[in-house]
Structure formats: C-alpha cells, structure tokens
Design an enzyme around this catalytic site. Structure first.
Site, PDB file in Angstrom:
ATOM      1  N   LYS A 108       0.809  -1.220   0.000  1.00 39.42           N
ATOM      2  CA  LYS A 108       0.000   0.000   0.000  1.00 39.42           C
ATOM      3  C   LYS A 108       0.844   1.273   0.000  1.00 39.42           C
ATOM      4  O   LYS A 108       0.457   2.296  -0.560  1.00 39.42           O
ATOM      5  CB  LYS A 108      -0.966  -0.014   1.178  1.00 39.42           C
ATOM      6  CG  LYS A 108      -2.034  -1.093   1.010  1.00 39.42           C
ATOM      7  CD  LYS A 108      -3.332  -0.712   1.642  1.00 39.42           C
ATOM      8  CE  LYS A 108      -4.445  -1.649   1.204  1.00 39.42           C
ATOM      9  NZ  LYS A 108      -4.307  -3.014   1.762  1.00 39.42           N
ATOM     10  N   GLU A 130      -9.765   6.584   3.604  1.00 42.29           N
ATOM     11  CA  GLU A 130     -10.669   5.590   4.190  1.00 42.29           C
ATOM     12  C   GLU A 130      -9.830   4.367   4.505  1.00 42.29           C
ATOM     13  O   GLU A 130      -8.800   4.142   3.885  1.00 42.29           O
ATOM     14  CB  GLU A 130     -11.772   5.229   3.196  1.00 42.29           C
ATOM     15  CG  GLU A 130     -11.400   4.142   2.160  1.00 42.29           C
ATOM     16  CD  GLU A 130     -10.315   4.570   1.161  1.00 42.29           C
ATOM     17  OE1 GLU A 130     -10.162   5.778   0.931  1.00 42.29           O
ATOM     18  OE2 GLU A 130      -9.609   3.676   0.627  1.00 42.29           O
ATOM     19  N   SER A 396       1.667  -9.830  -1.088  1.00 44.48           N
ATOM     20  CA  SER A 396       1.341  -8.399  -0.962  1.00 44.48           C
ATOM     21  C   SER A 396       1.604  -7.827   0.418  1.00 44.48           C
ATOM     22  O   SER A 396       1.789  -6.612   0.550  1.00 44.48           O
ATOM     23  CB  SER A 396      -0.123  -8.177  -1.357  1.00 44.48           C
ATOM     24  OG  SER A 396      -0.970  -9.034  -0.614  1.00 44.48           O
TER      25      SER A 396
HETATM   26  C1  LIG Z   1      -5.177  -4.071   1.447  1.00 44.50           C
HETATM   27  C2  LIG Z   1      -4.484  -5.315   1.119  1.00 44.50           C
HETATM   28  C3  LIG Z   1      -4.872  -6.123   0.030  1.00 44.50           C
HETATM   29  C4  LIG Z   1      -6.074  -5.834  -0.818  1.00 44.50           C
HETATM   30  O1  LIG Z   1      -6.013  -4.653  -1.528  1.00 44.50           O
HETATM   31  P1  LIG Z   1      -5.743  -4.621  -3.102  1.00 44.50           P
HETATM   32  O2  LIG Z   1      -6.075  -3.216  -3.475  1.00 44.50           O
HETATM   33  O3  LIG Z   1      -6.652  -5.616  -3.734  1.00 44.50           O
HETATM   34  O4  LIG Z   1      -4.322  -4.955  -3.310  1.00 44.50           O
HETATM   35  C5  LIG Z   1      -4.117  -7.236  -0.271  1.00 44.50           C
HETATM   36  N1  LIG Z   1      -3.045  -7.583   0.475  1.00 44.50           N
HETATM   37  C6  LIG Z   1      -2.654  -6.851   1.535  1.00 44.50           C
HETATM   38  C7  LIG Z   1      -1.459  -7.291   2.308  1.00 44.50           C
HETATM   39  C8  LIG Z   1      -3.352  -5.693   1.896  1.00 44.50           C
HETATM   40  O5  LIG Z   1      -2.946  -4.966   2.957  1.00 44.50           O
END
Ligand SMILES: *Cc1c(COP(=O)(O)O)cnc(C)c1O
Length: 413
Positions: A108, A130, A396
């Site tokens: 993020k 948000e 992610s």
């Molecule tokens: C917020 C988040 C997501 C989901 O958000 P996307 O916009 O779909 O990437 C996925 N993985 C992690 C670790 C997150 O913090």
C-alpha cells in the site's frame, strides 16, 4: 481471444475514465471540479521527471525497494511431489514477489507515497483517507508523518473495534481516526464519509484512496503507482532466468496489488494471469468475490462488479481477511474479466488458512491472509504445470497482523 478488438490491453482507460463499459466518474456535481483538478495535476506530474525522481528516491530509501524476487524452493519441491503423486505435469518453479518486506509491511505504501507527493505539488495540507482493516490508514498516516501533513482517517466503527492495533498505530503516527457510524459501519461506509468530507473541504484537502477503485482518475493513478511491482518483476526475472515469467498470481480486494503486478505484462500473450478473490465460506454462502458472485452496478464513483441484493442494495462481503472484504472491485479488473485477458478464481477462508500455514512452515515467511488466497490457488495450479514453467505470486503483505485471527481458527492459543 479478443486480440483484434483490443490492440493493447495497456491503453485504457479512455479520456473519461472508461475501461469498456466499466469505470467512469459517477460523482455529485460538486465533486467534479475537484476530480478534474486532480486529473490535471496528475497528468502534469506524470510527465515531470522531477516528480518521478522524488518518488523513486523515496521508494528506494524509505520503502526499501526494489523488493526481492525470491525463488521459493521448498514450496516448489513440495508441490512437485504433489504433482508426481497426482499425475500432474511436473510442477512449476515458484517465485515470490516480496512486497511484504516494504516499510509498513505491504504494497500500500507504493501508492500512498505517489499520492502524497501529488498532494504536496497541489499545495494541499490536509489528507483524508478511508480504511477497512487499517492497512491503508497506517500507510497514509506514515507518509503524512514523514511530510508533516494533517491526516484524518475514516474507519467504520465496527472495523475500529476489530482492528485495534492498527488504530493505535495510526494514533501514534499522529493521525486522527474518525469512527463512521452509518450503514454497516465498515469500509464502504468509511469511503462514503471520506467522499463527503472531500466536497465540504474543497480548498485544502486531498483524498488519498487506498485501492484501484473510485472515480476516474483514481483507478488508473493507483495502478500506475503500483506498477513498480510488475516493472521490477519483469526486470528481475530477466536477470535471474533470462526471460518472461509464464504465469502471475495475486489476490484481489479492490485490486491494486494485482493490477500493479499484472499491468506491465498485459500485452504479453505468453503470460497467463490469475487474480484470486475471497470466496469466504464458499461462493454459495457469504463471500467477497465481486466478479464471481456480483453484478455490474455503480458504487464510489465508478461502474464495476458489486455484491448486491435483488433490490440493488450493496451487500457486506465476508472474508477471513479484512483486507479482501470490499464489496466491489476496481473497474479495470471488471474489464479484464470481460475481455478474457485475466482469469479470475477464488479461494475460501479454509483454503487460505491452509496456504498460510504451508508458506510459514516451508519458507519461513508468514504471509498476510490476503496473499494466502493467491497462494492457495498456486498450490492447486502449480502441480499442473511443467517444471520449466516460471510462476510468480505476489506476497502483498506480511502476516503479523493476522496471527491472532489464524490462532483463533486453528484453536492454537
Ligand atoms: C489491502 C491489502 C490487500 C487488498 O487490496 P488490493 O487493493 O486488492 O491490493 C491485499 N493484500 C494486503 C497485504 C493488503 O494490505
């Protein structure tokens, strides 16, 4: 394939923000001037080498990029064994794109830094955001602390209760967390409240959206900032293996980490692409799979697939992973589904939990529950591929935030 119809999958959106019939900007008239102003400044920033240089500097020295492209050897071996036992084709070679090593523990921050630098260029001093699980709120609070900007984070009051540690984190970083009491008191309601704040504070306020959704230009802008994931992957795979990967996997909440990995490869027909939604308790029960179980409609300024009841009211998504339970999805994914360029799958809570444990025990990496959904589908599909098949899965975020949820489900604590 629809190759003749779309000579480039990377060309979207059009000037009004449409990806096919999806996207656009369905906003109140009062918000239009703000959106147009944002678009104008973003277009200028994109062309300014000084903007890119400043962002690159921060990504290197503050975030810790590039994130490694790591060969997950023991997971690969385990799934090759499974392939041999189940009559598979040998089992793919699996690489992790390690976004969990970024400052604040997820992808993020890539997007937030881009937007905060843009806000500074525009002379805005008050940042609003948000958040659902709190990860985007923490990333925004972090960047605001770094640049001495006022930060207000809207969060559903139900989420404030569920995600206490991230609320404390935001407070420590100097942000103000505003609990939202309307609707289901979760992410969708927090986003409505942030949009309301934006129209009432037009002069000094910048709205930093956390995923590739919202009115144009947000879906394209957030995608552009997250494309660092795919651009690095392409270069790293070239260095390690001397060629393109054969398949890509990422989990999908709103779709930002996925589109960031996918986009630089969309025009490479040899690369298979898989997005993984959250199937919760199952697609016939409560889930958060907007593409698999939703219908096109309009929410938060764009047309996309949404979870709705028969009256068109938005339904709450369910997922074990709080970062995946947004009842919509970014409009570009809706378009990529319709064109057939990306294959969208879903993983249940139980499948994600199993993949979470597999990754922790075999690789010594505790993934967030969100990418555990992508890992669950990797565990299914990798054994069906040949041994020279190069597979990349986007990790992610890291799973520290999820250990209590997992322990609760496994009865381990
Ligand atoms: C917020 C988040 C997501 C989901 O958000 P996307 O916009 O779909 O990437 C996925 N993985 C992690 C670790 C997150 O913090």
């Amino acid at each position: 394939m629809l190759a003749e119809k779309f000579n480039s999958f990377r060309s979207g959106p059009d000037e009004r923000g449409h990806f096919g019939i999806f996207g656009g900007r369905f906003v109140a008239e009062t918000l239009m001037p703000l959106i147009l102003d944002l678009e104008k400044h973003y277009e200028a920033a994109k062309k300014d080498p000084a903007f890119k240089a400043e962002l690159d500097h921060l990504l290197t020295h503050y975030v810790g990029r590039p994130s490694p492209l790591y060969y997950a050897e023991r997971l690969t071996e385990q799934l090759r064994q499974k392939s041999a036992e189940t009559g598979g084709r040998g089992g793919a070679k699996i690489y992790f794109k390690r976004e969990e090593l970024n400052h604040t523990g997820a992808h993020k921050i890539n997007n937030v830094l881009g937007q905060i630098l843009l806000a500074r260029r525009m002379g805005k001093t008050r940042i609003i955001a948000e958040t659902g699980a709190g990860q985007h709120g923490v990333a925004t609070a972090t960047a605001c602390a770094r640049f001495g900007l006022e930060c207000i984070v809207y969060m559903g009051s139900v989420d404030v209760e569920r995600q206490k540690p991230n609320v404390f984190r935001m407070n420590m970083l100097g942000a103000k967390v505003v609990p939202v009491q309307s609707g289901a008191k979760t992410l969708k309601d927090a986003m409505n409240e942030a949009l309301r704040d934006w129209v009432t504070n037009v002069d000094d306020t910048f709205y930093c959206i956390g995923t590739a959704a919202g009115p144009h230009p947000y879906p394209a802008m957030v995608r552009d900032f997250q494309c660092v994931i795919g651009d690095e992957t392409r270069k790293q795979m070239q260095e390690i293996e001397g060629r393109l990967p054969d398949s890509l996997f990422a989990c999908i909440g709103g779709g930002s980490n996925a589109i960031g990995l996918f986009h630089p490869f969309l025009d490479e027909p040899s690369v298979e692409i898989y997005g993984v939604e959250a199937a919760g308790y199952g697609l016939d029960k409560q889930h958060a799979a907007s593409l698999a179980g939703g219908r096109p409609g309009v929410l938060h300024g764009n047309r996309t697939y949404l979870l709705m009841d028969s009256d068109g009211q938005i339904e709450e998504g369910h997922s074990i992973s709080a970062g995946l339970d947004y009842p919509g999805i970014g409009p570009e994914h809706a378009w990529l589904k319709e064109t057939g360029r990306v294959t969208y799958l879903s993983a249940t809570d139980a499948e994600a939990l199993a993949a979470f444990q597999l990754c922790a025990k075999l690789e010594g990496i505790i993934p967030a529950l969100e990418p555990a959904h992508a890992l669950a589908k990797v565990a299914e599909i990798a054994p069906q591929k040949q041994q020279d098949h190069l597979l990349v899965v986007n990790i992610s975020g890291r799973g520290d935030k999820d250990i209590f949820t997992v322990a609760d489900h496994l009865g381990g604590m």
